[in-house]
Design a protein around this motif. Structure first.
Motif, PDB file in Angstrom:
ATOM      1  N   ASN A 233       0.630  -1.294   0.103  1.00 39.19           N
ATOM      2  CA  ASN A 233      -0.116   0.066   0.033  1.00 39.19           C
ATOM      3  C   ASN A 233       0.649   1.307   0.480  1.00 39.19           C
ATOM      4  N   ASN A 234       2.236   1.032   0.062  1.00 39.43           N
ATOM      5  CA  ASN A 234       3.025   1.789  -0.538  1.00 39.43           C
ATOM      6  C   ASN A 234       3.188   3.071   0.942  1.00 39.43           C
ATOM      7  N   GLU A 235       3.171   2.830   2.076  1.00 39.79           N
ATOM      8  CA  GLU A 235       2.798   3.177   3.522  1.00 39.79           C
ATOM      9  C   GLU A 235       4.584   3.792   3.723  1.00 39.79           C
ATOM     10  N   SER A 236       5.285   3.232   4.120  1.00 40.40           N
ATOM     11  CA  SER A 236       5.636   3.550   4.176  1.00 40.40           C
ATOM     12  C   SER A 236       6.788   4.405   4.212  1.00 40.40           C
ATOM     13  N   LYS A 237       7.764   4.984   4.679  1.00 38.27           N
ATOM     14  CA  LYS A 237       8.407   6.291   4.474  1.00 38.27           C
ATOM     15  C   LYS A 237      10.102   6.191   3.795  1.00 38.27           C
ATOM     16  N   LYS A 238      10.076   6.685   3.238  1.00 40.23           N
ATOM     17  CA  LYS A 238      11.574   6.948   2.927  1.00 40.23           C
ATOM     18  C   LYS A 238      12.964   6.884   3.920  1.00 40.23           C
ATOM     19  N   TYR A 239      12.891   7.101   5.390  1.00 41.80           N
ATOM     20  CA  TYR A 239      14.402   6.956   6.317  1.00 41.80           C
ATOM     21  C   TYR A 239      13.529   5.544   6.835  1.00 41.80           C
ATOM     22  N   ASP A 240      12.615   4.952   6.939  1.00 40.12           N
ATOM     23  CA  ASP A 240      11.459   4.511   7.727  1.00 40.12           C
ATOM     24  C   ASP A 240      13.087   3.265   8.286  1.00 40.12           C
ATOM     25  N   VAL A 241      13.286   2.725   9.470  1.00 38.72           N
ATOM     26  CA  VAL A 241      13.651   1.338   9.572  1.00 38.72           C
ATOM     27  C   VAL A 241      13.002  -0.119   9.499  1.00 38.72           C
ATOM     28  N   ILE A 242      13.446  -0.854   8.621  1.00 38.66           N
ATOM     29  CA  ILE A 242      11.993  -1.775   8.211  1.00 38.66           C
ATOM     30  C   ILE A 242      12.940  -2.955   8.942  1.00 38.66           C
ATOM     31  N   GLY A 243      11.783  -3.899   9.810  1.00 37.78           N
ATOM     32  CA  GLY A 243      11.705  -5.355   9.862  1.00 37.78           C
ATOM     33  C   GLY A 243      11.331  -6.267   9.172  1.00 37.78           C
ATOM     34  N   PRO A 244      11.636  -8.159   9.222  1.00 38.49           N
ATOM     35  CA  PRO A 244      12.693  -7.990   9.894  1.00 38.49           C
ATOM     36  C   PRO A 244      14.189  -8.216   9.242  1.00 38.49           C
ATOM     37  N   MET A 245      15.103  -8.739   9.915  1.00 37.46           N
ATOM     38  CA  MET A 245      16.324  -8.865   9.381  1.00 37.46           C
ATOM     39  C   MET A 245      16.143 -10.265   9.037  1.00 37.46           C
ATOM     40  N   TYR A 246      17.292 -10.918   7.710  1.00 36.92           N
ATOM     41  CA  TYR A 246      17.236 -12.182   7.660  1.00 36.92           C
ATOM     42  C   TYR A 246      18.835 -12.493   8.727  1.00 36.92           C
TER      43      TYR A 246
END
Length: 295
Positions: A233-246
Motif C-alpha cells: 500500500n506504499n505506506e512506509s516512509k523514505k527513512y523508515d527502519v524496516i524489519g525483520p532482519m534475515y
C-alpha cells in the motif's frame, strides 16, 4: 515581510510545477488490473507498487530525463521515457503488460503419474545469530543446490529471521522461484508466475510456508528462491527502519546469494566483510523440504 512573501511565492511556484504520472497497470489481454507491479526509475533506486486495483502514482518532476521500468512476475517489462512528458503537469497513463511466453525444450510425455514421496531438506541451516537488514523493493535470492540432480517437488520452505529492535515498519514478503542459470551463475527464468505474499513477524523465528499443493518443481541443476521486501500500500516512509532482519551464515568458498532492486539486474552477494582482510560473504538462511521420486 518582503523576505517571507518571496519564500511563499517560491513554494507556490515549486508546487505548481510538481509533476505526477498516475494510472492503472493492466493485463494486455484480459484488461484486469495487476497488483504489486514494480514501477521504478532506471538510474535511481526509487519506485512504487501498484495497489490491489492496479493503480499507481509516481512523482516525476525531478526525473524527467530518466526512464521508468514497469515489471511484474509473469509479465514482460515495459519502459517509459519520461522526457516526453516534460511539458505536462499531470500525466494520466494506463500501462498494459503482456504475459511472458516461455519456450520449453522438447520433452517426452510420460502418462504415468509420478509419486513424489522421498523428502530431502536442502539449504543453509548453520549455527549463528548474525542478521542483515533489507529495504522495501529489494529482493534477496538464494541458490538451493539439488543433491540428487533429478526433478523434485517443493513441499515447503523456510526463512530464518531475526528481530530488528528499532524497526518502525514491518515489510510484507513476495516469494519468487527461479531456475538457476548455470552458464551465467545467477537466477534464471521464473518457475512460478504468481505473487506469493506473506506477512512475517518482526522477531527471531523460522517462517515456514507450505507449498505442497502449488506444483512448484525443482530442476536438476537446483533452483533459486527470492524474497522481496514489499509495501503493497506504499505506506512506509523514505527513512523508515524496516524489519525483520534475515539471519545469515558466513561463507568462504561459494556465494549463493544475489540481490536486486525492483526488477533491475541481479547483483552478486548481499553481505561482504572487508574487516582485516576478511574475504567472507554471507548467505541468507533459506531452505526447503523437497520431495523426490523413489526411482
Amino acid at each position: 515581510m518582503k523576505y517571507i512573501i518571496n519564500i511563499v511565492l517560491l513554494l507556490i511556484i515549486n508546487h505548481s510545477y510538481s509533476q505526477t504520472i498516475k494510472g492503472k497497470v493492466l493485463d494486455s489481454i484480459s484488461q484486469q488490473p495487476l497488483e504489486l507491479v514494480n514501477i521504478t526509475l532506471m538510474t535511481k533506486n526509487k519506485g512504487v507498487y501498484s495497489n490491489n486495483n492496479g493503480s499507481y502514482s509516481f512523482e516525476i518532476s525531478n526525473h524527467l530525463y530518466d526512464t521508468l521500468k514497469v515489471s511484474s512476475i509473469g509479465y514482460n517489462s515495459k519502459y517509459i521515457v519520461l522526457s516526453q512528458y516534460k511539458n505536462q503537469i499531470n500525466v494520466k497513463l494506463d500501462i498494459k503488460l503482456s504475459e511472458k511466453i516461455t519456450e520449453l525444450d522438447e520433452v517426452v510425455i510420460d502418462f504415468k503419474k509420478k509419486k513424489y514421496n522421498k523428502k530431502h531438506t536442502i539449504g543453509e541451516d548453520k549455527v549463528g545469530n548474525a542478521g542483515v537488514s533489507s529495504l522495501i523493493g529489494y529482493e534477496t535470492c538464494v541458490l538451493l543446490n539439488n543433491p540428487l540432480e533429478k526433478k523434485g517437488k517443493l513441499k515447503n520452505f523456510y526463512i530464518k529471521f531475526k528481530k530488528r529492535n528499532n524497526a518502525v515498519f514491518t515489510a510484507s514478503l513476495n516469494i519468487k522461484f527461479y531456475s538457476y542459470d548455470t552458464k551465467n551463475k545467477k537466477p534464471g527464468y521464473e518457475l512460478y508466475t504468481k505473487n506469493l505474499v506473506v506477512k512475517p513477524k518482526n522477531k527471531k523465528y523460522t517462517l515456514n510456508i507450505n507449498l505442497k499443493d502449488m506444483d512448484i518443481f525443482m530442476p536438476e541443476e537446483g533452483m533459486c528462491i527470492g524474497i522481496e521486501f514489499i509495501d503493497p500500500n506504499n505506506e512506509s516512509k523514505k527513512y523508515d527502519v524496516i524489519g525483520p532482519m534475515y539471519r545469515f551464515t558466513y561463507a568462504t568458498e561459494e556465494n549463493l546469494t544475489w540481490s536486486k532492486y525492483r526488477g533491475k539486474e541481479w547483483k552478486k552477494g548481499i553481505v561482504k566483510f572487508d574487516y582485516k582482510n576478511d574475504n567472507r560473504t554471507g548467505n541468507v538462511m533459506i531452505g526447503a523440504d523437497v520431495l523426490f521420486t523413489n526411482e
